[in-house]
Write an enzyme that holds these catalytic residues in place. Sequence first.
Site, mmCIF file in Angstrom:
data_model
loop_
_atom_site.group_PDB
_atom_site.id
_atom_site.type_symbol
_atom_site.label_atom_id
_atom_site.label_comp_id
_atom_site.label_asym_id
_atom_site.label_seq_id
_atom_site.Cartn_x
_atom_site.Cartn_y
_atom_site.Cartn_z
ATOM 1 N N ARG A 112 0.857 -1.198 0.000
ATOM 2 C CA ARG A 112 0.000 0.000 0.000
ATOM 3 C C ARG A 112 0.887 1.239 0.000
ATOM 4 O O ARG A 112 1.663 1.447 0.935
ATOM 5 C CB ARG A 112 -0.888 0.004 1.236
ATOM 6 C CG ARG A 112 -1.831 1.202 1.361
ATOM 7 C CD ARG A 112 -2.569 1.156 2.687
ATOM 8 N NE ARG A 112 -3.308 -0.092 2.857
ATOM 9 C CZ ARG A 112 -3.801 -0.529 4.018
ATOM 10 N NH1 ARG A 112 -3.624 0.186 5.121
ATOM 11 N NH2 ARG A 112 -4.451 -1.676 4.081
ATOM 12 N N HIS A 157 1.539 -2.281 5.743
ATOM 13 C CA HIS A 157 1.357 -2.556 4.317
ATOM 14 C C HIS A 157 2.355 -1.783 3.463
ATOM 15 O O HIS A 157 2.796 -2.261 2.417
ATOM 16 C CB HIS A 157 -0.056 -2.164 3.879
ATOM 17 C CG HIS A 157 -1.115 -3.154 4.244
ATOM 18 N ND1 HIS A 157 -1.400 -4.269 3.496
ATOM 19 C CD2 HIS A 157 -1.975 -3.182 5.296
ATOM 20 C CE1 HIS A 157 -2.391 -4.948 4.056
ATOM 21 N NE2 HIS A 157 -2.761 -4.306 5.148
ATOM 22 N N ASP A 164 -3.614 -8.581 3.288
ATOM 23 C CA ASP A 164 -4.975 -8.819 3.768
ATOM 24 C C ASP A 164 -5.580 -9.876 2.849
ATOM 25 O O ASP A 164 -5.608 -9.692 1.622
ATOM 26 C CB ASP A 164 -5.823 -7.550 3.699
ATOM 27 C CG ASP A 164 -5.339 -6.466 4.644
ATOM 28 O OD1 ASP A 164 -4.682 -6.793 5.645
ATOM 29 O OD2 ASP A 164 -5.625 -5.286 4.375
ATOM 30 N N GLU A 222 -7.813 -7.769 13.332
ATOM 31 C CA GLU A 222 -8.299 -8.072 11.990
ATOM 32 C C GLU A 222 -7.923 -9.507 11.629
ATOM 33 O O GLU A 222 -6.735 -9.820 11.494
ATOM 34 C CB GLU A 222 -7.698 -7.096 10.967
ATOM 35 C CG GLU A 222 -8.067 -5.639 11.215
ATOM 36 C CD GLU A 222 -7.331 -4.663 10.323
ATOM 37 O OE1 GLU A 222 -7.736 -3.483 10.278
ATOM 38 O OE2 GLU A 222 -6.349 -5.069 9.658
ATOM 39 N N HIS A 225 -5.464 -9.923 8.411
ATOM 40 C CA HIS A 225 -4.241 -9.117 8.300
ATOM 41 C C HIS A 225 -3.030 -9.876 8.840
ATOM 42 O O HIS A 225 -3.012 -10.277 10.008
ATOM 43 C CB HIS A 225 -4.457 -7.816 9.083
ATOM 44 C CG HIS A 225 -3.300 -6.876 9.111
ATOM 45 N ND1 HIS A 225 -3.353 -5.624 8.544
ATOM 46 C CD2 HIS A 225 -2.065 -6.981 9.663
ATOM 47 C CE1 HIS A 225 -2.203 -5.006 8.743
ATOM 48 N NE2 HIS A 225 -1.401 -5.823 9.417
#
Length: 243
Positions: A112, A157, A164, A222, A225
């Site tokens: 990301r 990320h 994910d 999460e 993740h």
Amino acid sequence: MIERNSNRNNFPVLRYAAVLFLVACFGCRSATTLKAEGTNGLPPEFVYVDEIMPDIVVDLRYFGSHNFVGARVDGYEAPRAILTRRAAEALAAVEAELNPYGFGLEIFDAYRPQRAVDHFIRWSRDIHDTSTKAEFYPHVAKEELFREEYIAARSSHTRGSTVDLTIVRTADGAEIDMGSPFDYFGPESWPVYDGLTAEQRAHRLLLRTLMTKHGFRPYEREWWHFTLEDEPFPGTYFDFPVR
């Protein structure tokens, strides 16, 4: 690489006993924009995941509008998942254990860019924009998303070795039931949430068991993740676009 729409058809969950059998078998620097130098157009040590895993299912949520921002996120210019080679190879080992049983992996997000994280920050400051609240954070105030650690100014990320993901059936690409959808901000997405069915708990345990076996560290808020423990860039936050 397989790409598909994120709308799912309901299907019967795996039998609990079968899932348990499968489980048994099995110092920070600033964001850095790097010149693309690899043969694939990416910085050295980064790969497109489909180069390592040709059958990977990709539903890159931040390339489209089906995400908590409600729009394409800055830095996502193509629906392709990128990771460090080390992380992609570890992920391939996870999928190799699933494939003989008719299952594979689906990626929601991988590398990301920092500009995407900055987009999240701008979005979070507009407390009047709650168009996605009902789907993604119905029981959390938007201004609390940072304090509750669902969003961060620095994301693992952006270091390139966090992913994910979920498990899907290879026959039709349908996701198995994990008890809550990707990017749902609330206790229901915590791996230890106790309001799950036996099948949902088994599915989360299966994913967690295989990911940790192959060197990934889970995140306790999460279920989807995971970060590679031995990540090659633990202190570098990159900002080259996904394209």
